[in-house]
Design a protein around this motif. Structure first.
Motif, mmCIF file in Angstrom:
data_model
loop_
_atom_site.group_PDB
_atom_site.id
_atom_site.type_symbol
_atom_site.label_atom_id
_atom_site.label_comp_id
_atom_site.label_asym_id
_atom_site.label_seq_id
_atom_site.Cartn_x
_atom_site.Cartn_y
_atom_site.Cartn_z
ATOM 1 N N GLN A 64 0.843 -1.210 0.000
ATOM 2 C CA GLN A 64 0.000 0.000 0.000
ATOM 3 C C GLN A 64 0.870 1.248 0.000
ATOM 4 O O GLN A 64 0.603 2.200 -0.730
ATOM 5 N N TYR A 74 -6.856 4.358 -5.088
ATOM 6 C CA TYR A 74 -7.092 3.063 -5.745
ATOM 7 C C TYR A 74 -6.011 2.032 -5.444
ATOM 8 O O TYR A 74 -6.119 0.882 -5.847
ATOM 9 N N THR A 77 -7.379 -1.041 -3.882
ATOM 10 C CA THR A 77 -7.990 -2.017 -4.789
ATOM 11 C C THR A 77 -6.957 -3.023 -5.256
ATOM 12 O O THR A 77 -7.183 -4.240 -5.208
ATOM 13 N N ALA A 78 -5.823 -2.530 -5.686
ATOM 14 C CA ALA A 78 -4.756 -3.419 -6.166
ATOM 15 C C ALA A 78 -4.206 -4.280 -5.034
ATOM 16 O O ALA A 78 -3.950 -5.480 -5.219
ATOM 17 N N LEU A 81 -6.790 -6.977 -3.982
ATOM 18 C CA LEU A 81 -6.833 -7.978 -5.045
ATOM 19 C C LEU A 81 -5.634 -8.918 -4.956
ATOM 20 O O LEU A 81 -5.775 -10.147 -4.985
#
Length: 155
Positions: A64, A74, A77-78, A81
């Motif tokens: 992060q 965003y 999100t990655a 995932l």
């Protein structure tokens, strides 16, 4: 029931007062013990999965930080995932495959709000290990008491 409560209370007191660890982190280990197996060997496997989850959580925090400047909001999100895909993939391992254990480790790390360091891993890992041990002792106590009860009531 009283014996299990004494074990939980003792583990919580030891974690909080002697080691200055968060009680909730000890209960992460307690919960992990009861996710599957209910014996010493399974408890160790469950602990291993919680520790793997802690590593995933620390890795997620690090990732992060790396992706944040590039992806902004965003980045989460990655990161989610990638970490979820890793946890789901690890669940296919032959022994250390307790998906709930992985996610308990992840939750433990994120709930702690600690920095992604080896010290954070050690603190949360020790707390989880105490919880696993306490869960094992509570289960063994209950099993022993329940095994004795029918014999004494038959007399």
């Amino acid at each position: 029931m009283a014996g299990e409560s004494v074990v939980a209370s003792s583990a919580a007191t030891f974690s909080a007062l002697a080691l200055e660890l968060p009680i909730w982190a000890m209960f992460i280990g307690w919960i992990a013990f009861f996710t599957r197996g209910l014996n010493f060997k399974a408890g160790l496997v469950n602990l291993g999965c919680v520790l793997i989850g802690l590593v995933l959580g620390i890795g997620a925090a690090y990732l992060q930080g790396v992706l944040g400047p590039y992806l902004g909001a965003y980045a989460i999100t990655a990161v989610v995932l990638a970490i979820t895909a890793a946890a789901l993939s690890l669940a296919r391992l032959p022994v250390f495959n307790n998906l709930l254990g992985f996610f308990l480790g992840l939750v433990s790390y994120f709930a702690s709000h600690l920095p992604p360091t080896l010290g954070s891993f050690a603190s949360l890992g020790v707390a989880a290990a105490i919880g696993i041990a306490a869960g094992f002792l509570a289960h063994a106590w209950a099993h022993r008491v329940n095994a004795i009860r029918p014999a004494s009531s038959a007399s």
